[in-house]
Scaffold this motif. Structure first.
Motif, PDB file in Angstrom:
ATOM      1  N   LEU A   1      96.361  -3.304  -0.109  1.00  0.00           N
ATOM      2  CA  LEU A   1      95.877  -2.447  -1.187  1.00  0.00           C
ATOM      3  C   LEU A   1      95.152  -3.283  -2.233  1.00  0.00           C
ATOM      4  CD1 LEU A   1      99.118  -0.291  -1.624  1.00  0.00           C
ATOM      5  CD2 LEU A   1      97.099   0.276  -0.260  1.00  0.00           C
ATOM      6  N   GLU A   2      94.180  -2.672  -2.903  1.00  0.00           N
ATOM      7  CA  GLU A   2      93.345  -3.417  -3.857  1.00  0.00           C
ATOM      8  C   GLU A   2      93.252  -2.664  -5.169  1.00  0.00           C
ATOM      9  OE1 GLU A   2      89.844  -3.154  -1.603  1.00  0.00           O
ATOM     10  OE2 GLU A   2      90.709  -4.220   0.116  1.00  0.00           O
TER      11      GLU A   2
ATOM     12  N   LEU B   1     106.907   0.940   7.584  1.00  0.00           N
ATOM     13  CA  LEU B   1     105.488   0.816   7.909  1.00  0.00           C
ATOM     14  C   LEU B   1     104.991  -0.616   8.029  1.00  0.00           C
ATOM     15  CD1 LEU B   1     104.282   3.561   5.399  1.00  0.00           C
ATOM     16  CD2 LEU B   1     104.773   3.839   7.848  1.00  0.00           C
ATOM     17  N   GLY B   2     105.855  -1.601   7.765  1.00  0.00           N
ATOM     18  CA  GLY B   2     105.390  -2.977   7.659  1.00  0.00           C
ATOM     19  C   GLY B   2     104.726  -3.527   8.907  1.00  0.00           C
ATOM     20  N   LEU B   3     105.319  -3.306  10.058  1.00  0.00           N
ATOM     21  CA  LEU B   3     104.747  -3.832  11.295  1.00  0.00           C
ATOM     22  C   LEU B   3     103.335  -3.299  11.506  1.00  0.00           C
ATOM     23  CD1 LEU B   3     104.836  -5.256  14.041  1.00  0.00           C
ATOM     24  CD2 LEU B   3     106.135  -3.314  14.936  1.00  0.00           C
ATOM     25  N   SER B   4     103.170  -1.999  11.355  1.00  0.00           N
ATOM     26  CA  SER B   4     101.859  -1.386  11.572  1.00  0.00           C
ATOM     27  C   SER B   4     100.869  -1.769  10.478  1.00  0.00           C
ATOM     28  CB  SER B   4     102.003   0.133  11.652  1.00  0.00           C
ATOM     29  OG  SER B   4     102.893   0.500  12.693  1.00  0.00           O
ATOM     30  N   LEU B   5     101.334  -1.849   9.226  1.00  0.00           N
ATOM     31  CA  LEU B   5     100.450  -2.277   8.140  1.00  0.00           C
ATOM     32  C   LEU B   5      99.905  -3.675   8.399  1.00  0.00           C
ATOM     33  CD1 LEU B   5     102.390  -1.036   4.987  1.00  0.00           C
ATOM     34  CD2 LEU B   5     100.025  -0.436   5.565  1.00  0.00           C
ATOM     35  N   PHE B   6     100.798  -4.582   8.762  1.00  0.00           N
ATOM     36  CA  PHE B   6     100.362  -5.957   8.958  1.00  0.00           C
ATOM     37  C   PHE B   6      99.420  -6.064  10.157  1.00  0.00           C
ATOM     38  CE2 PHE B   6     100.643 -10.422  10.145  1.00  0.00           C
ATOM     39  CZ  PHE B   6     100.423 -11.017   8.916  1.00  0.00           C
ATOM     40  N   TRP B   7      99.768  -5.388  11.241  1.00  0.00           N
ATOM     41  CA  TRP B   7      98.921  -5.454  12.427  1.00  0.00           C
ATOM     42  C   TRP B   7      97.543  -4.852  12.159  1.00  0.00           C
ATOM     43  CZ3 TRP B   7      98.431  -8.255  16.411  1.00  0.00           C
ATOM     44  CH2 TRP B   7      97.733  -7.838  17.546  1.00  0.00           C
TER      45      TRP B   7
ATOM     46  N   LEU C   1     105.178 -12.658  -4.153  1.00  0.00           N
ATOM     47  CA  LEU C   1     104.063 -13.330  -4.810  1.00  0.00           C
ATOM     48  C   LEU C   1     102.837 -12.427  -4.771  1.00  0.00           C
ATOM     49  CD1 LEU C   1     103.017 -16.117  -6.012  1.00  0.00           C
ATOM     50  CD2 LEU C   1     102.033 -16.470  -3.734  1.00  0.00           C
ATOM     51  N   SER C   2     102.250 -12.191  -5.936  1.00  0.00           N
ATOM     52  CA  SER C   2     101.055 -11.329  -5.980  1.00  0.00           C
ATOM     53  C   SER C   2      99.795 -12.085  -6.353  1.00  0.00           C
ATOM     54  CB  SER C   2     101.272 -10.170  -6.969  1.00  0.00           C
ATOM     55  OG  SER C   2     101.068 -10.579  -8.306  1.00  0.00           O
ATOM     56  N   THR C   3      99.931 -13.204  -7.044  1.00  0.00           N
ATOM     57  CA  THR C   3      98.740 -13.914  -7.513  1.00  0.00           C
ATOM     58  C   THR C   3      98.506 -15.202  -6.747  1.00  0.00           C
ATOM     59  OG1 THR C   3      97.651 -14.985  -9.398  1.00  0.00           O
ATOM     60  CG2 THR C   3     100.056 -14.987  -9.401  1.00  0.00           C
ATOM     61  N   ALA C   4      97.321 -15.349  -6.216  1.00  0.00           N
ATOM     62  CA  ALA C   4      96.959 -16.579  -5.510  1.00  0.00           C
ATOM     63  C   ALA C   4      96.801 -17.749  -6.473  1.00  0.00           C
ATOM     64  CB  ALA C   4      95.665 -16.363  -4.733  1.00  0.00           C
ATOM     65  N   LYS C   5      96.682 -17.475  -7.751  1.00  0.00           N
ATOM     66  CA  LYS C   5      96.517 -18.553  -8.735  1.00  0.00           C
ATOM     67  C   LYS C   5      97.760 -19.456  -8.804  1.00  0.00           C
ATOM     68  CE  LYS C   5      93.245 -16.108 -11.719  1.00  0.00           C
ATOM     69  NZ  LYS C   5      93.003 -15.505 -13.052  1.00  0.00           N
ATOM     70  N   ALA C   6      98.900 -18.959  -8.332  1.00  0.00           N
ATOM     71  CA  ALA C   6     100.134 -19.753  -8.375  1.00  0.00           C
ATOM     72  C   ALA C   6     100.239 -20.729  -7.210  1.00  0.00           C
ATOM     73  CB  ALA C   6     101.345 -18.828  -8.373  1.00  0.00           C
TER      74      ALA C   6
ATOM     75  N   PRO D   1     105.359  -7.619  -9.527  1.00  0.00           N
ATOM     76  CA  PRO D   1     104.045  -7.769 -10.129  1.00  0.00           C
ATOM     77  C   PRO D   1     103.052  -6.766  -9.526  1.00  0.00           C
ATOM     78  CG  PRO D   1     104.902  -9.886  -9.353  1.00  0.00           C
ATOM     79  CD  PRO D   1     105.780  -8.841  -8.798  1.00  0.00           C
ATOM     80  N   PRO D   2     101.937  -6.561 -10.205  1.00  0.00           N
ATOM     81  CA  PRO D   2     101.022  -5.510  -9.763  1.00  0.00           C
ATOM     82  C   PRO D   2     100.139  -5.921  -8.590  1.00  0.00           C
ATOM     83  CG  PRO D   2     100.181  -6.574 -11.735  1.00  0.00           C
ATOM     84  CD  PRO D   2     101.530  -7.168 -11.479  1.00  0.00           C
ATOM     85  N   ILE D   3      99.613  -4.911  -7.927  1.00  0.00           N
ATOM     86  CA  ILE D   3      98.561  -5.126  -6.930  1.00  0.00           C
ATOM     87  C   ILE D   3      97.322  -5.592  -7.675  1.00  0.00           C
ATOM     88  CG2 ILE D   3      97.069  -3.932  -5.280  1.00  0.00           C
ATOM     89  CD1 ILE D   3      99.552  -1.915  -5.030  1.00  0.00           C
ATOM     90  N   ARG D   4      96.752  -6.704  -7.223  1.00  0.00           N
ATOM     91  CA  ARG D   4      95.599  -7.288  -7.916  1.00  0.00           C
ATOM     92  C   ARG D   4      94.322  -7.027  -7.116  1.00  0.00           C
ATOM     93  NH1 ARG D   4      98.230  -9.703 -12.073  1.00  0.00           N
ATOM     94  NH2 ARG D   4     100.298 -10.528 -11.635  1.00  0.00           N
ATOM     95  N   GLY D   5      93.263  -7.711  -7.459  1.00  0.00           N
ATOM     96  CA  GLY D   5      91.950  -7.386  -6.924  1.00  0.00           C
ATOM     97  C   GLY D   5      91.687  -7.916  -5.525  1.00  0.00           C
TER      98      GLY D   5
END
Length: 404
Positions: free
Chosen positions: A216-217, A286-292, A186-191, A232-236
């Motif tokens: 990422l932004e 990289l997920g663990l370190s990215l999230f932390w 899921l990329s969009t919070a509008k959903a 879906p793309p990285i959004r704002g």
């Protein structure tokens, strides 16, 4: 803590092993504290959409896995009679696309295809995973005339509305058939209001987002930097903040990598054309370190991390009875890591095959020291076990329903 369970990984073997393979993908996973991955049915050749194709994938993966590996099957037009045989052979569930998948071997489905598949899956353990975008003709018609090296040109071509329309269909089918459904990346919070309403109505629906949407932004993606392209793309930034709020509120269930690597030529880094480049981000290590790194500034804790990266992902993939927790009777899967140390992402310390990632050069917090899979140390401070020691995680919940 419990080993990370990454239930959204594209290994691509057999067929596209130049993109990735079981040896490199599972080494990278181990180095990142991931003890279980679940492999997507594409972009391998053949795609995992028949029982013989699944058998081929198991044969190719044998003896190459440093961590435990489960498998998703796929739903494509006309393969509804393959679903139960694949389920009985051990796939965890089925992935489908509502838009072109990017590879011709895995065609997308429409409502009529799903109306044939869903009755067959009622009463089974299967979960159906949706790439939830539809080609609704709602992209900006002017993007074709704009500069293809600019990220905003690509972003205009994949607007939020493509996800919204797809998620409406997923929720409708989920409520109609009461088959477990899962929205990937899921990329969009509008959903989120659509998802929340469907759950209130009783839909057995889960949803994931990915590390790239949380870290990422769109506003900071450089021109021509096609390593950032995904669908879906990285959004704002404002959208990203809402995704974090949804995680804290429990509206998004889990966070995964959607590790989707490719060879350098497919990213067309020489031209930087976002419209032509392959869409996928490599990050299984990289997920663990990215999230932390990011969750601390959003007032989230280690407990939240375990819930979102280990527990919920295991449950969704029918592995909640043995993965995602440190508990008697569960597999002895652990990651030992230092939450205070930092490291810089470099080609030297990346273990997935094609070292192309938007995180290159970034400094992350949280250094994995050791990874233990079913009681065996497979990674320790830069060194791997002499041989791959991972196991296949085959779905056992549907074995008694073989007559379905």
């Amino acid at each position: 803590m419990p080993g990370v369970v990454d239930c959204h990984v594209h290994v691509n073997e057999p067929g596209r092993t130049a993109w990735e393979g079981y040896l490199t993908a599972t080494k990278a996973a181990a180095a990142g504290g991931v003890t279980t991955i679940v492999d997507m049915p594409l972009n391998s050749i053949p795609s995992t959409v028949t029982l013989p194709a699944f058998t081929t994938k198991l044969s190719e993966a044998a003896g190459k896995c440093y961590v435990d590996v489960g498998f998703w099957g796929g739903i494509v037009p006309g393969n509804q009679n393959e679903l139960v045989p694949m389920l009985n052979a051990g796939v965890m569930g089925f992935k489908c696309f509502l838009i072109h998948s990017g590879v011709d071997e895995f065609p997308h489905v429409d409502r009529s295809d799903l109306e044939q598949a869903f009755p067959i899956l009622q009463g089974t353990s299967a979960v159906v995973l949706f790439h939830a975008e539809v080609d609704c003709g709602c992209g900006s018609s002017t993007y074709i005339e704009k500069e293809p090296r600019k990220y905003e040109t690509f972003l205009e071509s994949r607007p939020d509305q493509m996800e919204l329309e797809a998620i409406k269909l997923v929720c409708e089918l989920c409520l109609k058939y009461r088959v477990r459904c899962h929205i990937v990346h899921l990329s969009t919070a509008k959903a989120l209001p659509i998802i929340i309403d469907a759950r209130k109505a009783g839909a057995p629906l889960t949803v994931e987002t990915c590390h790239h949407y949380l870290s990422l932004e769109a506003e900071t993606i450089p021109d021509g930097a096609t390593q950032y392209k995904c669908c879906p793309p990285i959004r704002g930034k404002s959208n990203q903040d809402l995704l974090w709020e949804a995680l804290k509120d429990g509206h998004i269930d889990m966070v995964v990598s959607d590790h989707s690597p490719c060879t350098a030529d497919l990213k067309v880094l020489d031209t930087g054309d976002f419209l032509c480049a392959w869409g996928g981000i490599a990050s299984v290590q990289l997920g663990l370190s990215l999230f932390w790194t990011n969750c601390l500034r959003h007032d989230m804790t280690l407990v939240d991390l375990v819930q979102l990266l280990c527990r919920k992902t295991a449950e969704m993939a029918n592995l909640g009875h043995r993965k995602g927790a440190i508990k008697e009777g569960y597999d002895a899967d652990f990651v030992v890591w230092d939450p205070d140390s930092t490291f810089k992402v470099t080609e030297k310390n990346i273990h997935f095959k094609n070292k192309i990632t938007p995180y290159m050069g970034k400094e992350l917090k949280g250094v994995v020291q050791s990874t233990i899979v079913q009681g065996v140390t497979v990674y320790d401070r830069g060194d791997f076990s002499e041989a791959p020691r991972g196991h296949f995680m085959l779905n056992e919940k549907n074995k008694s329903q073989s007559a379905l």
